[in-house]
Scaffold this active site. Structure first.
Site, mmCIF file in Angstrom:
data_model
loop_
_atom_site.group_PDB
_atom_site.id
_atom_site.type_symbol
_atom_site.label_atom_id
_atom_site.label_comp_id
_atom_site.label_asym_id
_atom_site.label_seq_id
_atom_site.Cartn_x
_atom_site.Cartn_y
_atom_site.Cartn_z
ATOM 1 N N LYS A 1 32.567 -22.849 -23.290
ATOM 2 C CA LYS A 1 32.952 -20.852 -23.044
ATOM 3 C C LYS A 1 31.478 -20.692 -22.230
ATOM 4 O O LYS A 1 31.593 -20.040 -21.194
ATOM 5 C CB LYS A 1 33.351 -20.602 -24.334
ATOM 6 C CG LYS A 1 33.736 -18.873 -23.597
ATOM 7 C CD LYS A 1 33.632 -18.327 -25.289
ATOM 8 C CE LYS A 1 35.310 -18.262 -25.332
ATOM 9 N NZ LYS A 1 35.174 -16.959 -26.754
ATOM 10 N N GLU B 1 24.497 -28.706 -27.772
ATOM 11 C CA GLU B 1 25.236 -30.242 -27.252
ATOM 12 C C GLU B 1 26.266 -30.787 -25.984
ATOM 13 O O GLU B 1 26.081 -32.169 -26.024
ATOM 14 C CB GLU B 1 25.931 -31.319 -28.863
ATOM 15 C CG GLU B 1 25.622 -30.310 -30.099
ATOM 16 C CD GLU B 1 25.685 -29.384 -30.975
ATOM 17 O OE1 GLU B 1 25.259 -28.721 -32.125
ATOM 18 O OE2 GLU B 1 25.839 -28.390 -29.768
ATOM 19 N N GLY C 1 36.715 -20.490 -30.971
ATOM 20 C CA GLY C 1 36.723 -21.566 -30.550
ATOM 21 C C GLY C 1 37.618 -22.048 -31.869
ATOM 22 O O GLY C 1 38.966 -23.140 -30.798
ATOM 23 N N ARG C 2 38.090 -21.538 -32.711
ATOM 24 C CA ARG C 2 38.279 -22.912 -33.857
ATOM 25 C C ARG C 2 40.047 -22.021 -33.468
ATOM 26 O O ARG C 2 41.151 -22.675 -34.510
ATOM 27 C CB ARG C 2 38.142 -22.560 -35.216
ATOM 28 C CG ARG C 2 38.536 -20.888 -36.344
ATOM 29 C CD ARG C 2 37.738 -21.276 -37.376
ATOM 30 N NE ARG C 2 37.212 -19.688 -37.253
ATOM 31 C CZ ARG C 2 35.936 -18.670 -36.591
ATOM 32 N NH1 ARG C 2 35.690 -19.099 -36.044
ATOM 33 N NH2 ARG C 2 35.681 -17.818 -37.524
ATOM 34 N N GLU D 1 34.932 -21.868 -41.457
ATOM 35 C CA GLU D 1 34.323 -21.516 -40.577
ATOM 36 C C GLU D 1 34.829 -20.181 -40.636
ATOM 37 O O GLU D 1 33.835 -18.989 -40.655
ATOM 38 C CB GLU D 1 34.070 -22.094 -39.216
ATOM 39 C CG GLU D 1 33.382 -21.580 -38.799
ATOM 40 C CD GLU D 1 32.969 -22.445 -37.371
ATOM 41 O OE1 GLU D 1 31.796 -23.320 -37.295
ATOM 42 O OE2 GLU D 1 33.911 -21.574 -35.896
ATOM 43 N N HIS E 1 45.105 -44.536 -53.103
ATOM 44 C CA HIS E 1 44.027 -45.504 -53.199
ATOM 45 C C HIS E 1 43.051 -45.272 -52.661
ATOM 46 O O HIS E 1 41.969 -45.713 -52.539
ATOM 47 C CB HIS E 1 44.619 -46.782 -52.168
ATOM 48 C CG HIS E 1 46.360 -47.158 -52.561
ATOM 49 N ND1 HIS E 1 46.481 -48.032 -53.457
ATOM 50 C CD2 HIS E 1 47.357 -46.854 -51.779
ATOM 51 C CE1 HIS E 1 47.706 -48.344 -53.800
ATOM 52 N NE2 HIS E 1 47.897 -47.796 -53.070
ATOM 53 N N LYS F 1 20.930 -23.941 -35.536
ATOM 54 C CA LYS F 1 20.755 -24.381 -33.959
ATOM 55 C C LYS F 1 19.349 -23.540 -34.068
ATOM 56 O O LYS F 1 18.980 -24.230 -32.672
ATOM 57 C CB LYS F 1 21.917 -23.362 -33.574
ATOM 58 C CG LYS F 1 23.253 -24.250 -33.283
ATOM 59 C CD LYS F 1 24.385 -23.042 -32.321
ATOM 60 C CE LYS F 1 26.001 -23.660 -32.686
ATOM 61 N NZ LYS F 1 26.490 -22.341 -31.646
#
Length: 541
Positions: free
Chosen positions: A210, A216, A271-272, A357, A388, A508
């Site tokens: 954005k 990152e 964002g999510r 979040e 399993h 951060k």
């Protein structure tokens, strides 16, 4: 909802649930089912092609009525309307919360600060569609005139988890002569492995950030730029091999991307909650604009169901309330999400961000410390693989782990009797978790006395079963929106802000400071542990 609402634990429904829990906790699902032969169909609801069987939960009709009363007393209906109408319910960031506008039909009117945002949403969708069609058809050419065969999405968090999940979920519908890769981790290995077999002349990068400053994402984007130009040479090539999903035209242009190929979104999209915005550009290129719009229509259908359906038949409300019931009254710490469809292998990972979040908060909207548990830990793997792996703990461990089983009546890949075997496991697992196996039953099978305790299944382990017809783009939209609104329901009742994420900030900020220390000779001013770790790393470096 006022930020000075009556504290949750003082609500009459909460107090009633506390005393009711003492009565219900010792009761076994075997007993509840024996008392009512119709329970399996009574405690089920169907809407939008989704059948939710919640009968294998440790509840009675009374529990349900008290949970519904809690929703009413918590002002859920008012809070829903505030969200859908564009009020700034994200109070710490003073923002509206309008992911629902991303999938609203063209004729809808949703105002933010007096302006209808729907036309802008559709303008971006139309630009995305035109671009996706050009890439899919081969009309969009790289710098040397070759068609694009590889699309690499660079993002992190919501700019990665949604696109990855959607691509994997809808791979059946994707254009198979295009390759899709996703780079999120700042670990250089992620970029190296994603691109090691790609040809720069045939590769398009979508940089999703954005602000176009996310550490990152921009580190990976600069590495991608160098990787492309090492082969292509001419800096002008960037405009043919990079597009941006961003709101920062200045930084996008500085990077070398033509702002005509910048796809925007808005501060009222978290964002999510952004996979159905321009963040979904890679999804649209993969499955095509028509399928993408079908996915949006699925989202919108669930939005309308959530907004208009009475709570007792409302899928997200019921699932949210059941999660509250176990989290706050049974002290269950986690929820397992178990999709019995290989295409949904990244769905639990996607839900981890959406749920944790959003609701991993320790203060109420008014800033008061909560005195109850908020967001549970969501996790899971596709069936039958999980059986399993960790199902042993769910069946016979000491922790109570409510489970959501997701199954489909039809498979997209009919191979011999595979789907019957898959679905047999869905039904068997929920039955085994609920009813278990008593010591008497184990003995009746001829088991030696010493072995009996090891083979007893206590049962009484709760689960929801979500049965859908087939995994389509529309179905995926409904499923994601179902969990979005379930998370919202929980957050309203806990009186927290589900739409900020200050918890990601501190790490951060400290990382930015430490990066300078790792690259220079700055004096280390941390605790003795952090200083020693940094010194050890610098010495090895």
């Amino acid at each position: 909802m006022s930020t000075t609402a009556t504290p949750l634990t003082q609500l009459s429904a909460w107090k009633a649930l506390k005393s009711h829990h003492e009565k219900i906790a010792p009761r076994h699902l075997r007993e509840l089912f024996a008392e009512d032969p119709q329970r399996g169909t009574k405690l089920a609801v169907e809407a939008l092609g989704i059948y939710l069987d919640y009968s294998k939960n440790r509840i009675t009709e009374e529990t349900l009525q008290l949970l519904l009363k809690l929703a009413e007393e918590s002002g859920l209906r008012e809070r829903m309307e505030a969200m859908f109408s564009g009020e700034k319910i994200n109070i710490t960031e003073k923002r509206a919360v309008l992911h629902t506008a991303l999938r609203a039909p063209k004729d809808a009117v949703i105002n933010v600060d007096g302006k209808n945002v729907v036309p802008e949403v559709h303008q971006v969708l139309d630009r995305m569609s035109a671009f996706a069609d050009r890439v899919r058809s081969g009309a969009w050419k790289g710098h040397t005139g070759k068609r694009i065969r590889n699309v690499v999405n660079i993002g992190i968090g919501g700019s990665d988890l949604g696109p990855v999940m959607a691509y994997e979920a809808l791979r059946h519908y994707s254009q198979r002569d295009l390759n899709f890769r996703f780079v999120s981790n700042v670990d250089g290995t992620d970029f190296a492995e994603a691109t090691h077999d790609l040809d720069a002349e045939e590769t398009l990068f979508i940089v999703s950030s954005k602000t176009f400053t996310t550490l990152e994402t921009m580190t990976n984007a600069q590495t991608a730029r160098k990787w492309a130009l090492d082969k292509l040479g001419d800096p002008a090539a960037v405009a043919k091999h990079f597009v941006a999903v961003s709101t920062n035209a200045g930084e996008v242009s500085k990077f070398g991307i033509d702002t005509a190929n910048m796809f925007g979104f808005w501060d009222w999209v978290g964002g999510r909650y952004s996979m159905d915005s321009a963040i979904g550009l890679s999804t649209m290129i993969a499955i095509g604009p028509d399928n993408f719009r079908a996915m949006l229509s699925g989202f919108h259908a669930m939005d309308e169901h959530f907004r208009t359906t009475p709570f007792e038949k409302n899928l997200p409300v019921l699932m949210g309330l059941l999660s509250i019931w176990y989290n706050d009254f049974f002290d269950a710490q986690t929820v397992a999400v178990l999709p019995y469809d290989q295409y949904l292998k990244r769905f639990p990972a996607y839900l981890q961000q959406l749920t944790m979040e959003s609701n991993g908060k320790h203060v109420t909207l008014s800033g008061a410390q909560v005195d109850y548990q908020t967001g549970p830990i969501y996790w899971g793997e596709p069936g039958t693989n999980g059986q399993h792996s960790f199902y042993q703990l769910i069946h016979q461990g000491t922790r109570l782990i409510p489970c959501d089983f997701i199954g489909f009546e039809k498979t997209l890949n009919p191979l011999s009797n595979h789907h019957d075997l898959l679905m047999a496991n869905v039904f068997a697992q929920t039955e085994a978790l609920a009813f278990g196996k008593t010591a008497e039953q184990v003995k009746a099978e001829g088991t030696p006395d010493w072995l009996v305790p090891h083979r007893v299944f206590e049962g009484n382990r709760p689960s929801n079963t979500l049965l859908l017809q087939e995994l389509t783009p529309e179905t995926l939209g409904k499923l994601v929106a179902l969990y979005e609104h379930s998370v919202f329901t929980q957050g309203v009742i806990w009186q927290i802000d589900s739409f900020d994420q200050w918890g990601v900030e501190l790490g951060k900020v400290l990382a930015v400071r430490i990066i300078k220390e790792l690259e220079g000779n700055s004096e280390l001013k941390h605790d003795s542990s952090t200083n020693a770790l940094i010194q050890r790393y610098l010495k090895a470096k």
